[in-house]
Design a protein around this motif. Structure first.
Motif, PDB file in Angstrom:
ATOM      1  N   GLU A  68     -57.833  42.406 -49.362  1.00 13.82           N
ATOM      2  CA  GLU A  68     -58.880  42.910 -48.294  1.00 13.82           C
ATOM      3  C   GLU A  68     -58.320  42.585 -46.848  1.00 13.82           C
ATOM      4  O   GLU A  68     -58.540  43.342 -45.903  1.00 13.82           O
ATOM      5  CB  GLU A  68     -60.401  42.604 -48.335  1.00 13.82           C
ATOM      6  CG  GLU A  68     -61.120  42.925 -49.691  1.00 13.82           C
ATOM      7  CD  GLU A  68     -62.352  42.647 -49.720  1.00 13.82           C
ATOM      8  OE1 GLU A  68     -62.733  41.639 -48.866  1.00 13.82           O
ATOM      9  OE2 GLU A  68     -63.134  42.913 -50.645  1.00 13.82           O
ATOM     10  N   ASN A  69     -57.594  41.743 -46.561  1.00 15.57           N
ATOM     11  CA  ASN A  69     -57.391  41.014 -45.284  1.00 15.57           C
ATOM     12  C   ASN A  69     -55.621  41.065 -45.169  1.00 15.57           C
ATOM     13  O   ASN A  69     -55.230  40.624 -44.314  1.00 15.57           O
ATOM     14  CB  ASN A  69     -57.782  40.109 -45.222  1.00 15.57           C
ATOM     15  CG  ASN A  69     -59.502  40.131 -45.150  1.00 15.57           C
ATOM     16  OD1 ASN A  69     -60.077  40.858 -44.689  1.00 15.57           O
ATOM     17  ND2 ASN A  69     -59.925  39.019 -45.919  1.00 15.57           N
ATOM     18  N   ARG A 126     -52.196  41.245 -43.832  1.00 10.38           N
ATOM     19  CA  ARG A 126     -51.807  41.875 -42.737  1.00 10.38           C
ATOM     20  C   ARG A 126     -50.262  41.875 -42.720  1.00 10.38           C
ATOM     21  O   ARG A 126     -49.482  42.446 -42.197  1.00 10.38           O
ATOM     22  CB  ARG A 126     -52.237  41.281 -41.653  1.00 10.38           C
ATOM     23  CG  ARG A 126     -53.727  41.735 -41.332  1.00 10.38           C
ATOM     24  CD  ARG A 126     -54.372  41.379 -40.372  1.00 10.38           C
ATOM     25  NE  ARG A 126     -55.969  41.964 -40.079  1.00 10.38           N
ATOM     26  CZ  ARG A 126     -56.721  41.539 -40.875  1.00 10.38           C
ATOM     27  NH1 ARG A 126     -56.878  40.704 -41.893  1.00 10.38           N
ATOM     28  NH2 ARG A 126     -57.983  42.322 -40.417  1.00 10.38           N
ATOM     29  N   GLN A 144     -54.356  36.483 -45.669  1.00 13.77           N
ATOM     30  CA  GLN A 144     -53.871  37.488 -44.892  1.00 13.77           C
ATOM     31  C   GLN A 144     -52.292  37.299 -44.293  1.00 13.77           C
ATOM     32  O   GLN A 144     -51.880  38.325 -43.764  1.00 13.77           O
ATOM     33  CB  GLN A 144     -54.569  36.984 -43.300  1.00 13.77           C
ATOM     34  CG  GLN A 144     -56.189  36.947 -43.487  1.00 13.77           C
ATOM     35  CD  GLN A 144     -56.751  36.255 -42.531  1.00 13.77           C
ATOM     36  OE1 GLN A 144     -56.291  35.919 -41.262  1.00 13.77           O
ATOM     37  NE2 GLN A 144     -58.238  35.953 -42.544  1.00 13.77           N
ATOM     38  N   SER A 145     -51.545  36.257 -44.753  1.00 12.99           N
ATOM     39  CA  SER A 145     -50.229  36.096 -44.394  1.00 12.99           C
ATOM     40  C   SER A 145     -49.584  35.455 -45.216  1.00 12.99           C
ATOM     41  O   SER A 145     -50.032  34.240 -45.734  1.00 12.99           O
ATOM     42  CB  SER A 145     -50.220  35.652 -43.023  1.00 12.99           C
ATOM     43  OG  SER A 145     -48.780  35.363 -42.534  1.00 12.99           O
ATOM     44  N   VAL A 172     -51.745  48.847 -49.907  1.00 13.83           N
ATOM     45  CA  VAL A 172     -52.675  47.996 -48.935  1.00 13.83           C
ATOM     46  C   VAL A 172     -52.721  48.273 -47.821  1.00 13.83           C
ATOM     47  O   VAL A 172     -52.149  48.362 -46.930  1.00 13.83           O
ATOM     48  CB  VAL A 172     -51.512  46.598 -48.949  1.00 13.83           C
ATOM     49  CG1 VAL A 172     -52.615  45.219 -48.290  1.00 13.83           C
ATOM     50  CG2 VAL A 172     -51.463  45.710 -50.590  1.00 13.83           C
ATOM     51  N   ALA A 173     -53.859  48.472 -47.416  1.00 13.14           N
ATOM     52  CA  ALA A 173     -54.437  49.417 -46.160  1.00 13.14           C
ATOM     53  C   ALA A 173     -54.288  48.466 -45.141  1.00 13.14           C
ATOM     54  O   ALA A 173     -54.188  49.037 -43.954  1.00 13.14           O
ATOM     55  CB  ALA A 173     -55.854  50.186 -46.487  1.00 13.14           C
ATOM     56  N   THR A 174     -54.574  47.236 -44.952  1.00 13.53           N
ATOM     57  CA  THR A 174     -54.511  46.514 -43.944  1.00 13.53           C
ATOM     58  C   THR A 174     -53.291  45.916 -43.765  1.00 13.53           C
ATOM     59  O   THR A 174     -52.941  45.335 -42.543  1.00 13.53           O
ATOM     60  CB  THR A 174     -55.180  45.259 -44.213  1.00 13.53           C
ATOM     61  OG1 THR A 174     -54.881  44.408 -45.488  1.00 13.53           O
ATOM     62  CG2 THR A 174     -56.612  45.502 -44.335  1.00 13.53           C
ATOM     63  N   LEU A 175     -52.086  46.198 -44.298  1.00 15.69           N
ATOM     64  CA  LEU A 175     -50.605  45.457 -43.990  1.00 15.69           C
ATOM     65  C   LEU A 175     -50.333  46.112 -42.742  1.00 15.69           C
ATOM     66  O   LEU A 175     -50.071  47.521 -42.582  1.00 15.69           O
ATOM     67  CB  LEU A 175     -49.885  45.901 -45.159  1.00 15.69           C
ATOM     68  CG  LEU A 175     -48.347  45.393 -45.496  1.00 15.69           C
ATOM     69  CD1 LEU A 175     -48.740  43.739 -45.520  1.00 15.69           C
ATOM     70  CD2 LEU A 175     -47.716  45.923 -46.474  1.00 15.69           C
ATOM     71  N   GLU A 176     -49.933  45.312 -41.864  1.00 13.13           N
ATOM     72  CA  GLU A 176     -49.259  45.524 -40.679  1.00 13.13           C
ATOM     73  C   GLU A 176     -47.890  45.287 -40.356  1.00 13.13           C
ATOM     74  O   GLU A 176     -46.904  45.951 -39.572  1.00 13.13           O
ATOM     75  CB  GLU A 176     -50.070  44.769 -39.336  1.00 13.13           C
ATOM     76  CG  GLU A 176     -51.674  45.310 -39.418  1.00 13.13           C
ATOM     77  CD  GLU A 176     -52.338  44.330 -38.614  1.00 13.13           C
ATOM     78  OE1 GLU A 176     -51.582  43.434 -38.065  1.00 13.13           O
ATOM     79  OE2 GLU A 176     -53.533  44.617 -38.326  1.00 13.13           O
TER      80      GLU A 176
END
Length: 188
Positions: free
Chosen positions: A142-143, A145, A105-106, A165-169
């Motif tokens: 998948e996760n 961010r 995730q990170s 990467v669709a979840t990248l914030e």
């Protein structure tokens, strides 16, 4: 039981088995990342990383999720160094190690001595595996961010693989020498 029900149950079981990332696979991925970033000789805090028998939640700078999968790698200002070792024969692509951490995730590795092509390393990290292809995934993570790789010596074009990467914030690659040209794809 009908043959149809049994066939469906077998297909579901096979799909679930293909989707499972075993802890041993993540341990190997972490070992690859450790070795390709000078872990043995350069890292200032490396507790657990050199010992494959340790649980992942015992590694310094690592947080696992409720399922025991690596969720965060937090190794800022830790002495990571991607300069190739003279004895290393398989390249020094540190992104290959990240590829085994599908539930990441990170990633926070700012303030180290990571050098070379940011694009090549992220392309390796985001490459679809056979399991991804079997599950018909369009992207590997998948996760994911957050990525923080600022204050390193990374160069080259912005990694186009990160645009998928669709979840990248949040992404911080400041204080590197990375060209921002494909970044417009990420903003669209």
């Amino acid at each position: 039981m009908s043959d149809r029900y049994i066939a469906r149950a077998r297909a579901a079981k096979a799909a679930a088995a293909a989707d499972i990332t075993k802890e041993a696979d993540e341990v190997e991925a972490m070992a690859t990342f450790f070795n390709r970033t000078g872990g043995k000789d350069c890292w200032s805090n490396k507790w657990g990383w050199w010992n494959k028998s340790r649980k992942l939640d015992e590694y310094s700078g690592v947080r696992v999720d409720a399922n025991g999968k690596v969720a965060e790698v937090m190794l800022s200002f830790n002495g990571l160094n991607s300069t190739p070792d003279a004895n290393q024969t398989d390249g020094n692509d540190w992104g290959t190690g990240l590829n085994g951490l599908r539930f990441l995730q990170s990633l926070n590795i700012h303030g180290n001595r990571m050098e070379g092509s940011f694009s090549d390393s992220m392309d390796s990290a985001c490459t679809l595996t056979r399991g991804d292809q079997f599950m018909k995934r369009q992207y590997h993570f998948e996760n994911l961010r957050n990525i923080d790789v600022c204050r390193n010596g990374l160069t080259g074009p912005f990694p186009e693989a990160l645009c998928s990467v669709a979840t990248l914030e949040w992404l911080n690659f400041s204080r590197n020498r990375v060209l921002r040209e494909p970044l417009s794809k990420l903003i669209e």
